[in-house]
Design an enzyme around this catalytic site. Structure first.
Site, PDB file in Angstrom:
ATOM      1  N   PHE A 124       0.855  -1.193   0.000  1.00 29.09           N
ATOM      2  CA  PHE A 124       0.000   0.000   0.000  1.00 29.09           C
ATOM      3  C   PHE A 124       0.894   1.248   0.000  1.00 29.09           C
ATOM      4  O   PHE A 124       1.838   1.344   0.797  1.00 29.09           O
ATOM      5  CB  PHE A 124      -0.929  -0.004   1.221  1.00 29.09           C
ATOM      6  CG  PHE A 124      -1.960   1.079   1.130  1.00 29.09           C
ATOM      7  CD1 PHE A 124      -3.059   0.922   0.307  1.00 29.09           C
ATOM      8  CD2 PHE A 124      -1.808   2.262   1.826  1.00 29.09           C
ATOM      9  CE1 PHE A 124      -4.005   1.944   0.179  1.00 29.09           C
ATOM     10  CE2 PHE A 124      -2.750   3.281   1.705  1.00 29.09           C
ATOM     11  CZ  PHE A 124      -3.853   3.112   0.879  1.00 29.09           C
ATOM     12  N   ASP A 194       1.356  -4.579   8.756  1.00 29.26           N
ATOM     13  CA  ASP A 194       0.197  -3.713   8.537  1.00 29.26           C
ATOM     14  C   ASP A 194      -1.022  -4.637   8.424  1.00 29.26           C
ATOM     15  O   ASP A 194      -1.120  -5.436   7.482  1.00 29.26           O
ATOM     16  CB  ASP A 194       0.403  -2.882   7.258  1.00 29.26           C
ATOM     17  CG  ASP A 194      -0.730  -1.889   7.012  1.00 29.26           C
ATOM     18  OD1 ASP A 194      -1.845  -2.119   7.511  1.00 29.26           O
ATOM     19  OD2 ASP A 194      -0.486  -0.888   6.290  1.00 29.26           O
ATOM     20  N   TYR A 219     -11.090   2.047  10.479  1.00 28.36           N
ATOM     21  CA  TYR A 219     -12.322   2.386   9.747  1.00 28.36           C
ATOM     22  C   TYR A 219     -12.765   1.323   8.758  1.00 28.36           C
ATOM     23  O   TYR A 219     -13.774   1.495   8.094  1.00 28.36           O
ATOM     24  CB  TYR A 219     -12.173   3.736   9.039  1.00 28.36           C
ATOM     25  CG  TYR A 219     -10.930   3.917   8.178  1.00 28.36           C
ATOM     26  CD1 TYR A 219     -10.849   3.360   6.918  1.00 28.36           C
ATOM     27  CD2 TYR A 219      -9.848   4.665   8.630  1.00 28.36           C
ATOM     28  CE1 TYR A 219      -9.720   3.538   6.124  1.00 28.36           C
ATOM     29  CE2 TYR A 219      -8.718   4.855   7.863  1.00 28.36           C
ATOM     30  CZ  TYR A 219      -8.655   4.283   6.605  1.00 28.36           C
ATOM     31  OH  TYR A 219      -7.536   4.457   5.835  1.00 28.36           O
ATOM     32  N   LYS A 220     -11.988   0.244   8.637  1.00 24.49           N
ATOM     33  CA  LYS A 220     -12.372  -0.788   7.663  1.00 24.49           C
ATOM     34  C   LYS A 220     -13.252  -1.828   8.358  1.00 24.49           C
ATOM     35  O   LYS A 220     -14.365  -1.518   8.782  1.00 24.49           O
ATOM     36  CB  LYS A 220     -11.113  -1.400   7.043  1.00 24.49           C
ATOM     37  CG  LYS A 220     -10.234  -0.399   6.305  1.00 24.49           C
ATOM     38  CD  LYS A 220      -9.050  -1.098   5.693  1.00 24.49           C
ATOM     39  CE  LYS A 220      -8.016  -0.138   5.146  1.00 24.49           C
ATOM     40  NZ  LYS A 220      -8.457   0.635   3.993  1.00 24.49           N
ATOM     41  N   ARG A 366     -12.994  -4.413  -6.774  1.00 25.19           N
ATOM     42  CA  ARG A 366     -12.761  -5.010  -5.451  1.00 25.19           C
ATOM     43  C   ARG A 366     -14.077  -5.130  -4.697  1.00 25.19           C
ATOM     44  O   ARG A 366     -14.819  -4.159  -4.567  1.00 25.19           O
ATOM     45  CB  ARG A 366     -11.770  -4.130  -4.679  1.00 25.19           C
ATOM     46  CG  ARG A 366     -11.329  -4.725  -3.358  1.00 25.19           C
ATOM     47  CD  ARG A 366     -10.181  -3.959  -2.752  1.00 25.19           C
ATOM     48  NE  ARG A 366     -10.609  -2.657  -2.217  1.00 25.19           N
ATOM     49  CZ  ARG A 366      -9.853  -1.890  -1.420  1.00 25.19           C
ATOM     50  NH1 ARG A 366      -8.627  -2.287  -1.098  1.00 25.19           N
ATOM     51  NH2 ARG A 366     -10.302  -0.743  -0.969  1.00 25.19           N
TER      52      ARG A 366
HETATM   53  C1  LIG Z   1      -2.806  -1.502   3.938  1.00 30.15           C
HETATM   54  C2  LIG Z   1      -3.140  -0.090   4.284  1.00 30.15           C
HETATM   55  N1  LIG Z   1      -2.334   0.614   5.104  1.00 30.15           N
HETATM   56  C3  LIG Z   1      -2.606   1.888   5.431  1.00 30.15           C
HETATM   57  C4  LIG Z   1      -3.722   2.528   4.949  1.00 30.15           C
HETATM   58  C5  LIG Z   1      -3.967   3.983   5.273  1.00 30.15           C
HETATM   59  O1  LIG Z   1      -4.209   4.207   6.587  1.00 30.15           O
HETATM   60  P1  LIG Z   1      -4.442   5.686   7.175  1.00 30.15           P
HETATM   61  O2  LIG Z   1      -5.364   6.396   6.232  1.00 30.15           O
HETATM   62  O3  LIG Z   1      -5.063   5.435   8.517  1.00 30.15           O
HETATM   63  O4  LIG Z   1      -3.128   6.347   7.288  1.00 30.15           O
HETATM   64  C6  LIG Z   1      -4.606   1.826   4.111  1.00 30.15           C
HETATM   65  C7  LIG Z   1      -5.826   2.495   3.603  1.00 30.15           C
HETATM   66  O5  LIG Z   1      -6.580   1.988   2.840  1.00 30.15           O
HETATM   67  C8  LIG Z   1      -4.304   0.489   3.781  1.00 30.15           C
HETATM   68  O6  LIG Z   1      -5.104  -0.193   2.959  1.00 30.15           O
END
Ligand SMILES: Cc1ncc(COP(=O)(O)O)c(C=O)c1O
Length: 407
Positions: A124, A194, A219-220, A366
């Site tokens: 990501f 992560d 938030y997911k 997705r």
């Molecule tokens: C794997 C992954 N890491 C980090 C994030 C972003 O996190 P944040 O917006 O809380 O920094 C996302 C957002 O979709 C994600 O999918």
């Protein structure tokens, strides 16, 4: 595969009662829990209580009276069974990106003489961007990436941290956390995971795998609401060895002594930086409470069954559509990707029909399946809609090609 079969699976689903824990708009099939989980039915009252009774009536006293000051730790304790960690190894604070910065910086400092952060190609972007930011502060820091299958070979003696996303945000490919962590340790590196697409989706054993550090979105699948604070994990054995370079007053041993010099708190609390976001924490607490009485084993079992069922439905109807996720559900998270050159427009056309998924460039559709509220019927109806759109070509209409800022 028939709608009757889908309904029979729903009737036999041991988690079907959890759907009532959410307020889902009628007429919508929501397959986007991997970008923003649904609204827990208790969240509006929980947030209103924090605002009206606590903030409204007790104002500043609430920091003590309603335990606001400890909320990052007390609410994190509810996450412990979901991620397989001890409550005192978890904290809720900041965004995932900020927590990545804090933990990466701490891990790099804990491995002096090693100058590489090893990650995966296609991780990501924010994970990679945070390392790039650290490179501006630590000029000889190297960001090395390897393909998922070549991680172990890339773990040379100069690697300080192995930073992996457990379930890939695009393919949903799931890493073997125990194996990759063990490989990192054999090379003398720390392992940072992560868990943004894993927490609340698959069984996790952070402690059992010997993981050192982890972060993940609130938030997911944890249903904490838009911009919910993120979580971080630091294994207890490491907590006293690591330093938080975002050394704000909330991580200080005695913030209300207002010492000029920073002195870290004992334990996980040192990874706090500033004042916790109390209203947002209240919403996230409602999200975590939606897992009450549910085992993560049951969540994973349903996630795997739902995603298998969706793949079977789509492949039966649209044999030309390419599955871009692992076929074996043991190697997959809670979402499924099908690739199509018209993917963006197909997803927009689905949304126009009340079936909400999302799109990830360049061509990936997705569909995220949240075990607490999605039904087999949802999977069947979504697959039928994909079939209909492709069969009729209805997705090709110009209004479905207009790009919004958020896809
Ligand atoms: C794997 C992954 N890491 C980090 C994030 C972003 O996190 P944040 O917006 O809380 O920094 C996302 C957002 O979709 C994600 O999918």
């Amino acid at each position: 595969v028939t709608l009757e079969e889908a309904r029979a699976l729903d009737a036999a689903d041991p988690l079907s009662h959890c759907r009532d824990r959410f307020r889902l708009p009628s007429g919508k099939i929501y397959l986007d829990g991997n970008s923003l989980g649904a609204l827990p039915a208790d969240a509006p009252a929980r947030v209103a209580r924090t605002i009206e009774q606590e903030w409204g009536n007790h104002l500043i006293e609430s920091w003590n009276r309603h335990g606001w000051i400890d909320a990052p730790v007390t609410i994190a304790a509810k996450l412990a069974p979901i991620v397989g960690a001890r409550p005192d190894e978890l904290l809720i604070a900041d965004s995932t990106s900020v927590n990545l910065f804090k933990l990466l910086a701490a891990a790099i400092r804990a491995r002096p003489g090693r100058r590489v952060v090893l990650s995966e190609e296609g991780n990501f972007p924010t994970d990679l961007y945070i390392v790039q930011g650290l490179q501006r502060l630590i000029p000889d820091l190297e960001l090395r990436t390897a393909s998922a299958d070549c991680i172990d070979e890339a773990l040379s003696e100069d690697v300080a941290v192995l930073m992996l996303t457990h379930v890939d945000y695009r393919s949903a490919r799931r890493h073997d956390m125990a194996a990759r962590t063990a490989a990192a340790h054999r090379a003398g590196a720390l392992a940072l995971w992560d868990l943004s697409h894993s927490a609340g989706v698959v069984e996790l054993e952070l402690a059992g795998c010997g993981a050192d550090l982890a972060v993940g979105c609130g938030y997911k699948y944890l249903n904490g609401g838009p911009g919910a604070p993120s979580f971080l994990f630091v294994a207890s054995a490491l907590q006293e060895q690591l330093e938080n370079v975002l050394s704000g007053w909330m991580g200080h041993a005695a913030p209300f002594e207002f010492d000029a010099a920073y002195r870290p708190r004992d334990g996980i609390g040192r990874f706090l930086t500033g004042t916790p976001s109390i209203v947002a924490l209240a919403a996230l607490e409602a999200g975590l409470d939606s897992f009450d009485g549910v085992t993560v084993a049951a969540v994973e079992a349903k996630t795997r069954a739902l995603t298998d069922f969706f793949i079977a439905c789509v492949e039966a109807r649209c044999p030309g559509l390419a599955l871009a996720s692992p076929r074996d559900s043991r190697n997959r998270g809670g979402h499924v990707i099908f690739a199509h050159p018209g993917g963006y427009a197909i997803v927009q056309a689905l949304i126009a029909r009340g079936i909400v998924g999302d799109f990830r460039a360049p061509d990936q559709m997705r569909f995220g399946f949240a075990a607490l509220y999605n039904r087999f019927e949802d999977a069947w109806l979504a697959a039928e809609a994909v079939f209909d759109l492709i069969e009729t070509g209805a997705w090709a209409q110009p209004q479905f090609h207009r790009r919004s800022r958020v896809t």
